[in-house]
Scaffold this active site. Structure first.
Site, short mmCIF file in Angstrom:
data_model
loop_
_atom_site.label_atom_id
_atom_site.label_comp_id
_atom_site.label_asym_id
_atom_site.label_seq_id
_atom_site.Cartn_x
_atom_site.Cartn_y
_atom_site.Cartn_z
N ASN A 153 -37.60 8.63 -44.14
CA ASN A 153 -37.11 7.47 -44.90
C ASN A 153 -36.69 7.91 -46.30
O ASN A 153 -35.65 7.51 -46.80
CB ASN A 153 -38.21 6.42 -44.95
CG ASN A 153 -37.73 5.07 -45.36
OD1 ASN A 153 -36.73 4.58 -44.87
ND2 ASN A 153 -38.47 4.44 -46.26
N VAL A 155 -28.05 1.98 -45.28
CA VAL A 155 -29.13 2.18 -44.30
C VAL A 155 -30.38 1.75 -45.07
O VAL A 155 -30.84 2.45 -45.96
CB VAL A 155 -29.20 3.63 -43.81
CG1 VAL A 155 -30.43 3.85 -42.94
CG2 VAL A 155 -27.93 4.00 -43.03
N PRO A 156 -30.90 0.55 -44.78
CA PRO A 156 -31.83 -0.15 -45.69
C PRO A 156 -33.27 0.38 -45.70
O PRO A 156 -34.20 -0.29 -45.27
CB PRO A 156 -31.77 -1.59 -45.19
CG PRO A 156 -31.49 -1.45 -43.73
CD PRO A 156 -30.57 -0.26 -43.62
N CYS A 157 -33.45 1.55 -46.27
CA CYS A 157 -34.79 2.14 -46.37
C CYS A 157 -35.69 1.35 -47.33
O CYS A 157 -36.91 1.47 -47.26
CB CYS A 157 -34.70 3.60 -46.79
SG CYS A 157 -33.76 3.90 -48.29
N HIS A 158 -35.09 0.51 -48.16
CA HIS A 158 -35.90 -0.31 -49.08
C HIS A 158 -36.71 -1.37 -48.35
O HIS A 158 -37.64 -1.94 -48.91
CB HIS A 158 -35.00 -0.97 -50.14
CG HIS A 158 -33.94 -1.87 -49.58
ND1 HIS A 158 -32.73 -1.39 -49.10
CD2 HIS A 158 -33.91 -3.22 -49.41
CE1 HIS A 158 -32.00 -2.40 -48.67
NE2 HIS A 158 -32.69 -3.52 -48.84
#
Length: 176
Positions: free
Chosen positions: A125, A134-137
């Site tokens: 991540n 790419v929503p790693c948050h």
């Protein structure tokens, strides 16, 4: 052509979360860097300056603007992401986390078929080359706490609050 021989071009976009540097390799979006981002390479690695009106930047800029305006919850961009097969599985799993929600590293590990690999998921991540898109948050600690984020915890907190406000999602978690 190898990555070392590739044509690398970049542009900088303004956003509500600070400048975003978009990098394309051979005409395909390959990186999105935030200011003060962990694992951000030196600027000379970003290639030559490009034009935001050119592909692939024009479409990425359009979709990012729609996202920041609260008009879009997903990205549909061709990406050139380089990583291990496991990292690529994690990054693909990240795109399946619903907008405005969060999941734990353990939940993401289970979702991608790697139960017990939450630490490895966390490392992959953290190496996500295109944050926000790419929503790693959207990944948090098992207790719901905001754990590391390459773009900084304040930015992670703000992105999650923004998405929850737009989606009206409240504190929903664990929704694949």
């Amino acid at each position: 052509m190898s990555v070392l021989d590739a044509a690398i071009v970049h542009v900088v976009l303004e956003s509500p979360y600070g400048p975003l540097t978009l990098v394309a390799t051979d005409g395909t979006l390959s990186h999105l860097y935030m200011t003060d981002q962990r694992h951000r390479p030196p600027e000379e690695d970003f290639g030559v300056p490009g034009d935001v009106r050119d592909a692939p930047f024009a479409e990425a800029a359009r979709q990012l603007a729609a996202y920041f305006a609260g008009e879009s919850t997903r990205f549909d961009l061709r990406l050139d992401l380089h990583g291990t097969p496991f990292q690529r599985r994690v990054w693909a799993g990240l795109t399946e986390i619903p907008y405005g929600t969060t999941v734990s590293y353990g939940e993401l590990a289970e979702h991608i078929g790697a139960p017990g690999a939450s630490r490895a998921v966390g490392l992959a991540n953290g190496r996500n080359p295109v944050g926000i898109i790419v929503p790693c948050h959207r990944v948090v600690g098992a207790d719901g706490s905001l754990t590391g984020y390459g773009g900084g915890l304040d930015r992670k907190r703000r992105l999650l609050a923004f998405e929850r406000g737009v989606a009206g999602a409240g504190e929903q978690e664990g929704l694949f």
